[in-house]
Design a protein around this motif. Sequence first.
Motif, PDB file in Angstrom:
ATOM      1  N   UNK A   2      -8.472  65.172 116.018  1.00 26.89           N
ATOM      2  CA  UNK A   2      -8.781  65.615 114.666  1.00 26.89           C
ATOM      3  C   UNK A   2      -8.171  64.608 113.698  1.00 26.89           C
ATOM      4  N   UNK A   3      -9.031  63.985 112.897  1.00 24.83           N
ATOM      5  CA  UNK A   3      -8.579  62.976 111.937  1.00 24.83           C
ATOM      6  C   UNK A   3      -8.714  63.533 110.532  1.00 24.83           C
ATOM      7  N   UNK A   4      -7.705  63.305 109.724  1.00 22.18           N
ATOM      8  CA  UNK A   4      -7.720  63.770 108.337  1.00 22.18           C
ATOM      9  C   UNK A   4      -7.323  62.623 107.428  1.00 22.18           C
ATOM     10  N   UNK A   5      -8.046  62.509 106.318  1.00 21.11           N
ATOM     11  CA  UNK A   5      -7.773  61.476 105.317  1.00 21.11           C
ATOM     12  C   UNK A   5      -7.379  62.175 104.015  1.00 21.11           C
ATOM     13  N   UNK A   6      -6.372  61.623 103.347  1.00 19.22           N
ATOM     14  CA  UNK A   6      -5.869  62.245 102.121  1.00 19.22           C
ATOM     15  C   UNK A   6      -5.729  61.210 101.012  1.00 19.22           C
ATOM     16  N   UNK A  13      -3.425  58.932 106.422  1.00 20.79           N
ATOM     17  CA  UNK A  13      -4.371  59.145 107.503  1.00 20.79           C
ATOM     18  C   UNK A  13      -3.605  59.830 108.627  1.00 20.79           C
ATOM     19  N   UNK A  14      -4.127  60.958 109.088  1.00 23.88           N
ATOM     20  CA  UNK A  14      -3.473  61.726 110.146  1.00 23.88           C
ATOM     21  C   UNK A  14      -4.411  61.846 111.336  1.00 23.88           C
ATOM     22  N   UNK A  15      -3.881  61.641 112.510  1.00 25.04           N
ATOM     23  CA  UNK A  15      -4.632  61.829 113.744  1.00 25.04           C
ATOM     24  C   UNK A  15      -3.910  62.877 114.573  1.00 25.04           C
ATOM     25  N   UNK A  16      -4.548  64.035 114.719  1.00 21.33           N
ATOM     26  CA  UNK A  16      -3.908  65.177 115.382  1.00 21.33           C
ATOM     27  C   UNK A  16      -2.543  65.476 114.761  1.00 21.33           C
ATOM     28  N   UNK A  81     -10.649  55.020 112.793  1.00 25.99           N
ATOM     29  CA  UNK A  81     -11.433  54.110 111.958  1.00 25.99           C
ATOM     30  C   UNK A  81     -12.668  54.815 111.404  1.00 25.99           C
ATOM     31  N   UNK A  82     -12.823  54.777 110.082  1.00 23.23           N
ATOM     32  CA  UNK A  82     -13.988  55.390 109.425  1.00 23.23           C
ATOM     33  C   UNK A  82     -14.811  54.367 108.664  1.00 23.23           C
ATOM     34  N   UNK A  94     -17.032  59.832 106.642  1.00 23.27           N
ATOM     35  CA  UNK A  94     -16.096  60.922 106.909  1.00 23.27           C
ATOM     36  C   UNK A  94     -16.822  62.260 106.848  1.00 23.27           C
ATOM     37  N   UNK A  95     -16.444  63.160 107.724  1.00 22.41           N
ATOM     38  CA  UNK A  95     -16.980  64.519 107.683  1.00 22.41           C
ATOM     39  C   UNK A  95     -16.417  65.244 106.468  1.00 22.41           C
TER      40      UNK A  95
END
Length: 272
Positions: A2-6, A13-16, A81-82, A94-95
């Motif tokens: 699960x990737x999150x961008x803020x 950028x967070x991965x899990x 990478x997005x 990005x979703x």
Amino acid sequence: MVVEYRVLGPLEVLSDGVAVPVPAGRCRVLLATLLLRPNQVVSIDVLVDRLWDGEPPSPDRAHKTLHTVVMRLRQALGDADCVRTSTGGYLAEVAADALDLTRFRRLVAAGDLAAAVRLWRGPMLLDVRSDTLHRHDVPLVTEEWVHALERRIGADLDAGRAAEVVPELRGLTAQHPFREAFWGQLVLALAMSGQQERALAAYQEIRTLLADELGVDPGDELQAVHRRVLAGPVAVREPARAWARAAPTADDDTPVRRAVLRAARPHRAGRP
């Protein structure tokens, strides 16, 4: 994974749930510029303008360096990478749930203003060093958040929670001393919570500030709030707000957007 961008605060950028380091300098500027326009192709000219703060080297050198920055950013992001290459530029693919900015906009559209404003971790992108980004892009998104916050506070007043929002509005008028909407809400909140003298004092405070600093009187909407308080106890807040306007977006070119950009002072972010 699960990737999150803020972007509604420091760039993250967070991965899990684990932070993915984003290199300082132009890599951060590149990623922030793309994420502020999610799933939209950003032209090479715009990216060059942001990366070199409006003073790029020769076009050939700038394009080669941009290509190098893109490769370095992709390597740093790894599985997160997005960045995608497109005709004439690049985009961040990005979703909707993966980026705090798109979640914020979706919540605002759904009317869940409380949840939307809670996503704010600002000030935005202080760890991204680009005067151009902070002059042209950040003020527009910040305006979206402030507008949503005004609407959320308005809903609180409509629901009879005037006393609860007074401390928040005190802080907001200190942070945004020339934003008359917050002052109008503060005057109303004080009056609705039985503090008419303080409400009138708050109006005089903003009236003096506007006269001393800008040489203008309060706007019609704020004056109307003042007259309402002068008329007697304020028991129920009027739902309609004449000063509510649609918040500008990054691809908007309305007079509201241009006013926001004119009001935004040049900003120099600190080094990450």
